[in-house]
Design an enzyme around this catalytic site. Structure first.
Site, PDB file in Angstrom:
ATOM      1  N   ASP A  74      10.817   3.536   2.656  1.00 41.91           N
ATOM      2  CA  ASP A  74      10.508   4.513   3.724  1.00 41.91           C
ATOM      3  C   ASP A  74      10.980   3.952   5.072  1.00 41.91           C
ATOM      4  OD1 ASP A  74       8.588   2.466   3.774  1.00 41.91           O
ATOM      5  OD2 ASP A  74       6.987   3.783   4.485  1.00 41.91           O
TER       6      ASP A  74
ATOM      7  N   ASP B 187      11.720  -2.134   6.270  1.00 43.20           N
ATOM      8  CA  ASP B 187      12.515  -1.681   5.112  1.00 43.20           C
ATOM      9  C   ASP B 187      14.003  -1.888   5.429  1.00 43.20           C
ATOM     10  OD1 ASP B 187      10.449   0.456   3.542  1.00 43.20           O
ATOM     11  OD2 ASP B 187      10.127   0.253   5.663  1.00 43.20           O
TER      12      ASP B 187
ATOM     13  N   THR C 175       9.084  -0.489  -1.324  1.00 45.91           N
ATOM     14  CA  THR C 175       8.632  -1.036  -0.040  1.00 45.91           C
ATOM     15  C   THR C 175       7.942   0.045   0.807  1.00 45.91           C
ATOM     16  OG1 THR C 175      10.779  -0.634   0.993  1.00 45.91           O
ATOM     17  CG2 THR C 175      10.441  -2.809  -0.002  1.00 45.91           C
TER      18      THR C 175
ATOM     19  N   PHE D 275      -1.131  -0.642   4.743  1.00 49.27           N
ATOM     20  CA  PHE D 275      -0.580   0.696   4.975  1.00 49.27           C
ATOM     21  C   PHE D 275      -0.045   1.387   3.709  1.00 49.27           C
ATOM     22  CE2 PHE D 275       3.050   3.468   5.880  1.00 49.27           C
ATOM     23  CZ  PHE D 275       2.487   4.386   6.750  1.00 49.27           C
TER      24      PHE D 275
ATOM     25  N   ASP E 207       8.480  -6.042   4.317  1.00 47.68           N
ATOM     26  CA  ASP E 207       9.239  -5.546   3.158  1.00 47.68           C
ATOM     27  C   ASP E 207      10.308  -6.518   2.674  1.00 47.68           C
ATOM     28  OD1 ASP E 207       7.723  -3.262   3.171  1.00 47.68           O
ATOM     29  OD2 ASP E 207       9.146  -2.099   4.363  1.00 47.68           O
TER      30      ASP E 207
HETATM   31  C1  BDR Z   1       4.075  -1.879   5.257  1.00 47.31           C
HETATM   32  O1  BDR Z   1       3.746  -0.744   6.033  1.00 47.31           O
HETATM   33  C2  BDR Z   1       4.878  -0.172   6.585  1.00 47.31           C
HETATM   34  O2  BDR Z   1       4.634   0.277   7.879  1.00 47.31           O
HETATM   35  C3  BDR Z   1       5.967  -1.219   6.499  1.00 47.31           C
HETATM   36  O3  BDR Z   1       7.246  -0.642   6.377  1.00 47.31           O
HETATM   37  C4  BDR Z   1       5.589  -2.013   5.283  1.00 47.31           C
HETATM   38  O4  BDR Z   1       6.142  -1.453   4.111  1.00 47.31           O
HETATM   39  C5  BDR Z   1       3.331  -3.079   5.821  1.00 47.31           C
HETATM   40  O5  BDR Z   1       1.959  -2.868   5.741  1.00 47.31           O
HETATM   41 CA    CA Z   2       8.006   0.101   4.234  1.00 46.71          CA
END
Ligand code: BDR
Ligand code: CA
Length: 320
Positions: free
Chosen positions: A12, A17, A128, A169, A243
């Site tokens: 994403d 990423d 990721t 997240f 990531d």
């Molecule tokens: C993850 O949350 C996203 O904001 C980042 O891309 C990563 O995959 C880290 O907690």
């Molecule tokens: Ca990510």
């Protein structure tokens, strides 16, 4: 080149990423990137899919990009514009990609790709972002599971969270999907916050990248600069590149320590929504029966060294 790992990256993008993809692109001797698939997370599916296409061409990767799920399995999307910016890449602009999307259905695309691999060959999935696409893939097309070498994912935490005190997240965004993926019996490496928050670059290293003349290093410096300005890094001396730990683990497993254990995801929707409950009571189970290896420690200095090397390597590649 025959020993290269076949990879599908499900992402994403997303600043980290984007940097993870840079690390993968810098190592064609190790990775054969079969596809990039996208999933709603850091930004809307439209924005992150555009970013994935642009990044692939920017890094000169000849790889199909397929668009995945626009929403989590049960929840509403909660984009992280405060962390990744309105465009998802810290407002850093990339040249517009020319190559069209290969599919609007990443899950079916992954299924076909995996099942059409030559007999005996397997693929490594590198998610990721939230695990929506991967959960759908496992549940709708369970036949793929035997063709998966392992899932090396960024998500979760055996200690504390980032989006809430207990949740990370990617897992918070789609807890039900994560609960499916961790418990399907597919060998999985969880690169959670216990290691990813140690793996990043310092303010000085980022400032140096941002001042560089290289196309890749300057943009990565600017993206990470945006991260550092945000609320997540207000008091931090360095910036995690969560990531990128997935590909770093695949390149250099010796930098990491991990343990196998059962992982359950809190799906109730209460204050602990998205918490990954990592059961470290090793005396209660046989580790060999646990398909999930939770990474718990990392060599942060080596991470920095190899990450910077990869970024400058990509600068050189873009010059030729
Ligand atoms: C993850 O949350 C996203 O904001 C980042 O891309 C990563 O995959 C880290 O907690
Ligand atoms: Ca990510």
């Amino acid at each position: 080149m025959e020993n290269r790992r076949k990879i599908i990256m499900d992402c994403d993008p997303g600043i980290d990423d984007a940097i993870a993809l840079c690390l993968a692109a810098a190592h064609p001797e190790a990775f054969e990137l079969l596809a990039i698939t996208t999933v709603t997370g850091n930004q809307s599916i439209e924005k992150i899919t555009a970013n994935a296409r642009n990044l692939a061409e920017f890094y000169r990767l000849d790889v199909p990009v397929a668009k995945g799920s626009p929403v989590p399995l049960l929840r509403s999307p909660l984009p992280a514009a405060d962390v990744h910016g309105k465009n998802g890449l810290g407002e850093v602009e990339l040249p517009q990609a020319k190559k069209e999307l290969v599919s609007e259905n990443a899950v079916a695309f992954m299924r076909d790709l995996i099942m059409n691999l030559p007999e005996g060959e397997k693929v490594t999935l590198v998610p990721t972002g939230p695990l929506t696409n991967i959960a759908l893939l496992f549940r709708v097309f369970p036949e793929v599971k035997e063709r998966i070498e392992e899932v090396v994912l960024m998500g979760g935490s055996a200690s504390y969270g980032n989006v809430t005190p207990t949740a990370e997240f990617n897992i918070y965004e789609d807890p039900e999907a994560a609960q499916i993926v961790y418990n399907e019996g597919v060998p999985t490496v969880m690169c959670g916050l216990d290691v990813t928050r140690k793996c990043g670059l310092t303010r000085n290293q980022i400032a140096k990248l941002a001042q560089s003349k290289g196309e890749v290093s300057r943009r990565i410096g600017d993206m990470l600069g945006f991260y550092l300005e945000g609320k997540s890094y207000k008091h931090a001396p360095m910036c995690a590149i969560h990531d990128a730990v997935t590909f770093m683990y695949l390149l250099h497993p010796e930098l990491f320590k991990g343990e196998r254990m059962p992982v359950t995801v809190e799906c109730s929707g209460g204050v602990n929504r998205g918490m990954t409950i990592c059961d470290r009571r090793w005396w209660l189970y046989d580790k060999e029966d646990c398909p999930v290896c939770v990474l718990l420690d990392a060599d942060e200095l080596k991470f920095q060294e190899y990450m910077i090397e990869a970024i400058y390597e990509m600068d050189e590649r873009l010059k030729s």
